[in-house]
Design a protein around this motif. Structure first.
Motif, mmCIF file in Angstrom:
data_model
loop_
_atom_site.group_PDB
_atom_site.id
_atom_site.type_symbol
_atom_site.label_atom_id
_atom_site.label_comp_id
_atom_site.label_asym_id
_atom_site.label_seq_id
_atom_site.Cartn_x
_atom_site.Cartn_y
_atom_site.Cartn_z
ATOM 1 N N ASP A 95 0.799 -1.219 0.000
ATOM 2 C CA ASP A 95 0.000 0.000 0.000
ATOM 3 C C ASP A 95 0.836 1.276 0.000
ATOM 4 N N ALA A 96 2.014 1.220 0.621
ATOM 5 C CA ALA A 96 2.800 2.452 0.771
ATOM 6 C C ALA A 96 4.266 2.118 1.020
ATOM 7 N N VAL A 97 5.109 3.123 0.765
ATOM 8 C CA VAL A 97 6.539 3.050 1.075
ATOM 9 C C VAL A 97 6.868 4.221 1.992
ATOM 10 N N VAL A 98 7.670 3.957 3.022
ATOM 11 C CA VAL A 98 8.185 5.025 3.874
ATOM 12 C C VAL A 98 9.706 4.949 3.876
ATOM 13 N N TYR A 99 10.329 6.011 3.393
ATOM 14 C CA TYR A 99 11.790 6.106 3.353
ATOM 15 C C TYR A 99 12.249 6.809 4.628
ATOM 16 N N ILE A 100 13.173 6.183 5.350
ATOM 17 C CA ILE A 100 13.621 6.738 6.627
ATOM 18 C C ILE A 100 15.051 7.246 6.498
ATOM 19 N N GLY A 101 15.216 8.545 6.705
ATOM 20 C CA GLY A 101 16.538 9.155 6.724
ATOM 21 C C GLY A 101 16.982 9.398 8.155
ATOM 22 N N GLU A 124 11.194 5.586 -9.695
ATOM 23 C CA GLU A 124 11.515 4.214 -10.092
ATOM 24 C C GLU A 124 10.579 3.181 -9.461
ATOM 25 N N ILE A 125 9.705 3.622 -8.552
ATOM 26 C CA ILE A 125 8.896 2.691 -7.767
ATOM 27 C C ILE A 125 7.414 2.869 -8.096
ATOM 28 N N ASN A 126 6.786 1.789 -8.481
ATOM 29 C CA ASN A 126 5.386 1.837 -8.898
ATOM 30 C C ASN A 126 4.451 1.568 -7.716
ATOM 31 N N ILE A 127 4.534 2.418 -6.721
ATOM 32 C CA ILE A 127 3.626 2.369 -5.571
ATOM 33 C C ILE A 127 3.128 3.798 -5.365
ATOM 34 N N SER A 128 1.829 3.970 -5.264
ATOM 35 C CA SER A 128 1.258 5.323 -5.331
ATOM 36 C C SER A 128 1.599 6.175 -4.109
ATOM 37 N N VAL A 129 1.623 5.573 -2.924
ATOM 38 C CA VAL A 129 1.893 6.338 -1.700
ATOM 39 C C VAL A 129 3.346 6.136 -1.292
ATOM 40 N N GLN A 130 4.122 7.214 -1.355
ATOM 41 C CA GLN A 130 5.532 7.160 -0.964
ATOM 42 C C GLN A 130 5.834 8.397 -0.116
ATOM 43 N N GLU A 131 6.250 8.165 1.129
ATOM 44 C CA GLU A 131 6.476 9.247 2.074
ATOM 45 C C GLU A 131 7.858 9.136 2.705
ATOM 46 N N ILE A 150 -1.376 5.427 7.620
ATOM 47 C CA ILE A 150 -2.282 4.405 8.137
ATOM 48 C C ILE A 150 -3.703 4.962 8.238
ATOM 49 N N MET A 151 -3.825 6.183 8.693
ATOM 50 C CA MET A 151 -5.156 6.806 8.771
ATOM 51 C C MET A 151 -5.754 6.999 7.387
ATOM 52 N N ALA A 152 -4.874 7.067 6.365
ATOM 53 C CA ALA A 152 -5.360 7.198 4.980
ATOM 54 C C ALA A 152 -5.662 5.844 4.352
ATOM 55 N N GLY A 153 -5.394 4.746 5.109
ATOM 56 C CA GLY A 153 -5.798 3.430 4.618
ATOM 57 C C GLY A 153 -4.695 2.421 4.379
ATOM 58 N N ALA A 154 -3.449 2.791 4.554
ATOM 59 C CA ALA A 154 -2.349 1.849 4.299
ATOM 60 C C ALA A 154 -2.335 0.746 5.354
ATOM 61 N N ARG A 155 -2.157 -0.488 4.891
ATOM 62 C CA ARG A 155 -2.095 -1.633 5.809
ATOM 63 C C ARG A 155 -0.818 -2.456 5.599
ATOM 64 N N GLU A 156 -0.291 -2.467 4.417
ATOM 65 C CA GLU A 156 0.986 -3.143 4.139
ATOM 66 C C GLU A 156 1.991 -2.078 3.711
ATOM 67 N N ILE A 157 3.057 -1.923 4.505
ATOM 68 C CA ILE A 157 3.975 -0.796 4.320
ATOM 69 C C ILE A 157 5.406 -1.305 4.161
ATOM 70 N N LEU A 158 6.036 -0.884 3.081
ATOM 71 C CA LEU A 158 7.455 -1.175 2.868
ATOM 72 C C LEU A 158 8.264 -0.063 3.531
ATOM 73 N N VAL A 159 9.068 -0.431 4.508
ATOM 74 C CA VAL A 159 9.906 0.522 5.234
ATOM 75 C C VAL A 159 11.317 0.449 4.658
ATOM 76 N N PRO A 219 -2.524 -2.608 15.244
ATOM 77 C CA PRO A 219 -2.121 -4.016 15.098
ATOM 78 C C PRO A 219 -2.457 -4.633 13.739
ATOM 79 N N GLU A 220 -3.346 -4.019 12.997
ATOM 80 C CA GLU A 220 -3.739 -4.556 11.691
ATOM 81 C C GLU A 220 -2.718 -4.257 10.592
ATOM 82 N N VAL A 221 -1.704 -3.456 10.903
ATOM 83 C CA VAL A 221 -0.720 -3.023 9.906
ATOM 84 C C VAL A 221 0.480 -3.969 9.888
ATOM 85 N N SER A 222 0.995 -4.248 8.696
ATOM 86 C CA SER A 222 2.199 -5.078 8.534
ATOM 87 C C SER A 222 3.319 -4.239 7.944
ATOM 88 N N PHE A 223 4.524 -4.407 8.496
ATOM 89 C CA PHE A 223 5.707 -3.703 8.001
ATOM 90 C C PHE A 223 6.689 -4.696 7.376
#
Length: 244
Positions: free
Chosen positions: A2-8, A30-37, A56-65, A92-96
């Motif tokens: 659902d989303a990607v979060v890049y951590i600096g 380069e990444i075909n995922i609509s939500v990237q933060e 998550i409040m916007a609906g993301a449940r599976e997140i690539l960190v 608890p419903e979210v997976s990282f």
């Protein structure tokens, strides 16, 4: 996914944070995922908790960190997992799914060579490769391995050193090398412009011998290729798990 979060890491110097943001904007293409933060570990906003809550409040449940880190040290092994666990307790419903740091990828060695070649016009002097340092022995050993690879590639003396923790220390090693060489190329194995780089610049300005400071890694295109590869590896492992 659902989303990607890049951590600096984050920096008190805004220039370093802006370098990170600009780099991630290029990676996003380069990444075909609509939500990237983005999120920062410390010293800058938004925090990991703030970004995670937002998506998550916007609906993301599976997140690539995606930790944008050089090595698997304390931030990767302890700080980020603790942050994600705190978010998981609230949601608890979210997976990282966490991708790996840059580590000893061949393109990271190519990037060090590139930074040296930008300043070194002929085969002269010694090279001092300087990392941040860590209380964790893994990144200390990894930087020393990179030094050996660079030395093999260039067939010239390459020495590792560290700024905050790890031996040898940068100042001591620089002073020692000035007794042996008339010219020294200092390569900051750092991601961005920050306080550590400013400290290095100050020390080098007062050197008696010719000491040439190379550019830091600065989120080069080589790094973009490695980061995308690490992300794709994590996504591919998830596909394999689903098919197993």
């Amino acid at each position: 996914m659902d989303a990607v979060v890049y951590i600096g890491h984050g920096s008190r110097i805004m220039e370093g944070n802006n370098q990170f943001i600009a780099f991630i904007e290029e990676v996003k293409k380069e990444i075909n995922i609509s939500v990237q933060e983005i999120a920062f570990l410390e010293l800058a906003s938004p925090s990991i908790d703030e970004t995670m809550e937002k998506i998550i409040m916007a609906g993301a449940r599976e997140i690539l960190v995606v930790p944008v880190l050089l090595f698997a040290a304390a931030h990767f092994k302890r700080d980020i997992p603790e942050e994600l666990l705190a978010v998981k307790e609230r949601f608890p419903e979210v997976s990282f799914y966490v991708s790996k740091p840059f580590d000893l990828h061949p393109k990271m060695i190519d990037l060090v060579l590139k930074r040296i070649e930008e300043k070194r016009l002929k085969n002269d002097g010694a090279i001092l490769l300087v990392g941040r340092g860590s209380s964790d022995p893994e990144p200390i050993g990894k930087l020393k391995e990179i030094s050996k690879h660079v030395q093999q590639k260039l067939d010239c003396p390459v020495y590792p050193a560290f700024l905050t923790a790890g031996q040898p220390g940068f100042i001591d090693e620089l002073e020692k090398l000035q007794l042996e060489y008339n010219k020294i190329y200092v390569v900051p194995y750092l991601l961005f412009t920050g306080r550590l780089l400013k400290r290095m610049e100050s020390k080098i300005e007062n050197s008696e011998k010719e000491v040439i400071l190379c550019h830091p890694l600065k989120y080069d295109c080589f790094m973009k290729e490695v980061l995308v590869e690490k992300m794709e590896e994590q996504l591919m492992s998830l596909v394999k798990e689903c098919l197993a």
